[in-house]
Design a protein around this motif. Structure first.
Motif, short mmCIF file in Angstrom:
data_model
loop_
_atom_site.label_atom_id
_atom_site.label_comp_id
_atom_site.label_asym_id
_atom_site.label_seq_id
_atom_site.Cartn_x
_atom_site.Cartn_y
_atom_site.Cartn_z
N LYS A 302 0.83 -1.21 0.00
CA LYS A 302 0.00 0.00 0.00
C LYS A 302 0.86 1.26 0.00
CE LYS A 302 -4.17 0.40 1.78
NZ LYS A 302 -5.26 0.42 2.77
N ALA A 303 1.96 1.20 0.75
CA ALA A 303 2.84 2.38 0.82
C ALA A 303 3.39 2.73 -0.55
CB ALA A 303 3.99 2.09 1.79
N ILE A 304 3.73 1.73 -1.33
CA ILE A 304 4.34 2.03 -2.64
C ILE A 304 3.30 2.23 -3.74
CG2 ILE A 304 6.53 0.94 -2.05
CD1 ILE A 304 5.74 -1.47 -3.71
N GLY A 305 2.03 2.26 -3.37
CA GLY A 305 1.02 2.70 -4.35
C GLY A 305 0.00 1.67 -4.77
N THR A 306 -0.01 0.49 -4.13
CA THR A 306 -1.02 -0.51 -4.48
C THR A 306 -2.36 -0.09 -3.88
OG1 THR A 306 0.73 -2.14 -4.29
CG2 THR A 306 -1.50 -3.00 -4.48
N LYS A 307 -3.40 -0.20 -4.70
CA LYS A 307 -4.71 0.23 -4.21
C LYS A 307 -5.32 -0.88 -3.34
CE LYS A 307 -5.95 3.45 -7.80
NZ LYS A 307 -4.88 3.27 -8.78
N PRO A 308 -6.17 -0.49 -2.38
CA PRO A 308 -6.80 -1.51 -1.51
C PRO A 308 -7.50 -2.61 -2.31
CG PRO A 308 -7.26 0.68 -0.68
CD PRO A 308 -6.54 0.86 -1.98
N SER B 85 -2.87 7.12 -2.54
CA SER B 85 -2.26 5.91 -3.06
C SER B 85 -1.62 6.20 -4.43
CB SER B 85 -3.36 4.86 -3.16
OG SER B 85 -2.87 3.68 -3.63
N ASP B 86 -2.38 6.85 -5.30
CA ASP B 86 -1.85 7.20 -6.63
C ASP B 86 -0.70 8.20 -6.52
OD1 ASP B 86 -3.64 5.55 -7.80
OD2 ASP B 86 -5.08 7.13 -8.37
N ARG B 88 1.40 8.71 -4.00
CA ARG B 88 2.62 8.06 -3.49
C ARG B 88 3.30 7.26 -4.59
NH1 ARG B 88 -0.20 6.82 1.32
NH2 ARG B 88 -0.75 4.79 0.49
N ARG B 89 2.45 6.52 -5.35
CA ARG B 89 2.99 5.69 -6.43
C ARG B 89 3.81 6.52 -7.41
NH1 ARG B 89 -1.63 4.14 -10.18
NH2 ARG B 89 -1.08 6.20 -10.93
N ILE B 114 6.16 -1.05 -9.39
CA ILE B 114 5.50 0.27 -9.39
C ILE B 114 5.17 0.71 -10.83
CG2 ILE B 114 5.82 2.73 -8.84
CD1 ILE B 114 7.51 1.66 -6.40
#
Lengths: 405, 233
Positions: A302-308, B85-86, B88-89, B114
């Protein structure tokens, strides 16, 4: 794609846990498939015995005969109907029957009986009548004034082979019908009531006794494929096209038996519910453990951008991949077991009585529903219980999970 | 709010209060800070000074109790979970103390993860992965899984993963804590070089004296407040 890849590879991370999950689903699937196959096989065996060996699959009567049977409610044109029905391919065989009540006596013993006039040759073709004779023989073509009686009736009357039985009844012309018959056979149908009251005469003898020449009360039909019963029933109805006659499938003329069977079949859902619970507990336990162990990992994702939703999908996919494996192997194993038991009966510890008939063996049946119902059941159970762990994984708070784990 | 185009992070009266076993703990007590693009900055301080909480707040990993955070001119403290979320990505690369690679993916797959989320095409992904692997000195290891790598190698993969999509900020939380001093120095030199060549901003949370020495700016936190902000010549 990457979600699927992770889900797939996650399966091999904790092999023991994966094996346990697979066993829950696989076991549930095979058990359910076996249970449905066995239940369908047994019920169809009962239905077949009940219909093919006794009642027939379809019956034709005067339209009010079944509700209020009467000597006078006859089918008067049997020969014409017989001729018309010969052209229907789906019909295996048919036979006429004549019914009445009477008083049978052997020496000092007397009891009420049900007189059943049958065309011995056609009855034998339709319901394997001669197979039920346990002593003596079937009706001969030449001799008349012969009677075949039920096993229990023989006991009540203390009648044996070659004994003479006097029957008293009522003729259709109002006269007192009585005659003397020789016992040439004793039969056992498996139905206690039938065996206690059955007094079979040759159709011609019965017609003569009851003054109903050329008339019958019932035409019993057996068809080639039981599952086509409603379709064939409609064809017969159209072919006869007689509003004075009713054509009905076994589900109608043997309604109480049909309803009892149906109620028994409903019991299958309770068994399926138990299987669902077994699968659910197994899957929930292992998936939840896996999710709790991977909290930090989900936090990082989640931290690196994966959506729930992607994390939710990953957990559910993992369960579904396992479920698909289980289905594939489960179908193979269940097919093998059901095939085996469809030819090798399971003997029961003691006779099982159903609908007045006795059974001492059970066969399985291979049909589509014994595979798709377990498949749906296991998939639903597995997916249902994976929702909670998947939601938990999806809701992982990155900061918290990385701080704690 | 005055915003300079060189400003990467701005925090305004940043506060965070936790409830820990029924007791309220003020982890961050009102931090106002500006970090510019291209900085190589270390946030230092004793345990419990608020370094990690500060990192979590400026990256949107944790919600703040009060104040505002701008990153890349976007007010991230008002963003929804999905927006964060977007964001941060696309804007932040993370390097963690425990590496935190995905154990079931290979080095290459970890690095391109990523970019896959960003929808980058296969050819471009492959090209970028090879380039970054060369930069971090792991050319021959792209098909290995993390468990087959040493700690230093895993941290290199983590750095490659953080940098490959060219985010404007790399947040490195104690990146050398689990490494021996030689490997730590190598990694630090590599990050410094990458900072200079790519212009990416590196922000460290650390106890490591070596990082403090290499950093061009050192911000010291104490009890959730900035105690010292030292910019080296």
């Amino acid at each position: 794609m990457i979600v699927l890849k992770i889900a797939f590879r996650n399966i091999f991370r904790q092999k023991r846990r994966t094996v346990f999950t697979i066993l829950s689903m696989f076991g549930g699937f095979v058990l359910a498939a076996l249970f449905i196959g066995m239940a369908d096989g047994t019920y169809n065996q009962i239905i077949n015995k009940f219909t093919r060996n006794q009642m027939g699959h379809i019956q034709i009567h005067e339209k009010t005969f079944l509700d209020r049977p009467s000597l006078y409610k006859t089918i008067n044109n049997f020969k014409k109907i017989d001729k018309e029905l010969q052209n229907i391919d789906e019909i295996d065989s048919l036979c006429p029957r004549l019914y009445s009540a009477g008083l049978a006596s052997v020496k000092e013993k007397s009891t009420g009986v049900r007189i059943i006039g049958i065309d011995s040759k056609r009855e034998n073709e339709t319901t394997q009548f001669n197979n039920k004779i346990i002593k003596g023989r079937g009706f001969s073509d030449i001799d008349s004034h012969e009677v075949i009686i039920g096993k229990t009736l023989a006991k009540i009357l203390k009648a044996g082979l070659n004994d003479e039985v006097v029957i008293v009844s009522q003729g259709a012309d109002g006269s007192i019908a009585n005659d003397l018959y020789k016992v040439i056979g004793i039969l056992e149908t498996g139905d206690d009531i039938t065996d206690r009251i059955s007094f079979y005469l040759n159709l011609k003898d019965a017609q003569e006794l009851l003054v109903l020449e050329g008339k019958v009360h019932e035409i019993a039909i057996t068809i080639k494929k039981l599952s086509n019963v409603y379709k064939v029933n409609n064809i017969v109805e159209e072919k006869i096209n007689n509003p004075q006659l009713s054509v009905e499938p076994w589900q109608v003329f043997a309604k109480s038996f049909y309803l009892a069977m149906k109620a028994d079949k409903e019991g299958m859902w309770i068994m399926l519910l138990i299987i669902v619970l077994v699968v659910a507990v197994g899957v929930l336990n292992t998936v939840l453990m896996a999710v709790l162990e991977r909290q930090r990992e989900y936090g990082v994702l989640k931290a690196i951008g994966t959506k729930p939703f992607q994390i939710f999908k990953q957990v559910v996919l993992e369960v579904n991949i396992l479920a698909i494996f289980c289905m594939i192997f489960g179908i193979g194993v269940a097919f093998f077991i059901n095939s085996f038991f469809s030819t090798h009966a399971i003997a029961t510890f003691k006779d099982i009585a159903y609908g007045g008939m006795k059974f001492n063996s059970m066969y399985a049946e291979i049909n589509a529903r014994s595979f798709y119902i377990p498949a749906i059941t296991v998939f639903l159970a597995a997916n249902l219980v994976s929702i909670f762990p998947a939601l938990k994984a999806a809701k992982t708070e990155p900061a918290k999970s990385m701080r704690i784990h | 709010m005055e915003y300079n185009e060189n400003n990467l992070i701005i925090t305004k009266d940043l506060k965070k209060t936790y409830k820990d076993n029924g007791v309220y703990v003020n982890a961050i007590n009102g931090i106002d800070i500006t970090i510019n693009s291209g900085e190589f900055t270390a946030i230092v301080g004793p345990s419990g000074s608020g370094k990690t909480t500060f990192f979590n707040l400026i990256s949107g990993l944790d919600s703040l109790t009060y104040g505002k955070v701008w990153l890349n001119s976007k007010l991230i403290s008002d963003m929804s979970g999905k927006e964060l979320s977007d964001f941060r990505r696309d804007n932040i690369g993370f390097v963690f103390q425990a590496y935190n690679l995905i154990p079931v993916l290979t080095v290459e797959e970890n690095i391109e993860y990523i970019m896959l989320l960003q929808g980058v095409g296969k050819k471009e992904r492959h090209k970028k992965v090879l380039n970054i692997l060369r930069e971090v000195g792991l050319e021959g290891m792209r098909n290995r899984v993390p468990t087959k790598l040493s700690g230093g190698q895993q941290q290199r993969v983590a750095i490659a993963r953080a940098m490959v999509s060219e985010p404007s900020l790399i947040l490195a939380d104690e990146p050398t804590a689990n490494l021996d001093s030689k490997t730590g120095t190598e990694l630090l030199n590599m990050m410094r070089r990458l900072n200079e060549t790519t212009g990416m901003t590196f922000l460290f949370s650390t106890h490591d004296k070596m990082i403090m020495e290499k950093a061009r700016r050192v911000i010291t936190l104490k009890d959730g407040l900035i105690e010292k902000d030292e910019i080296k010549a």
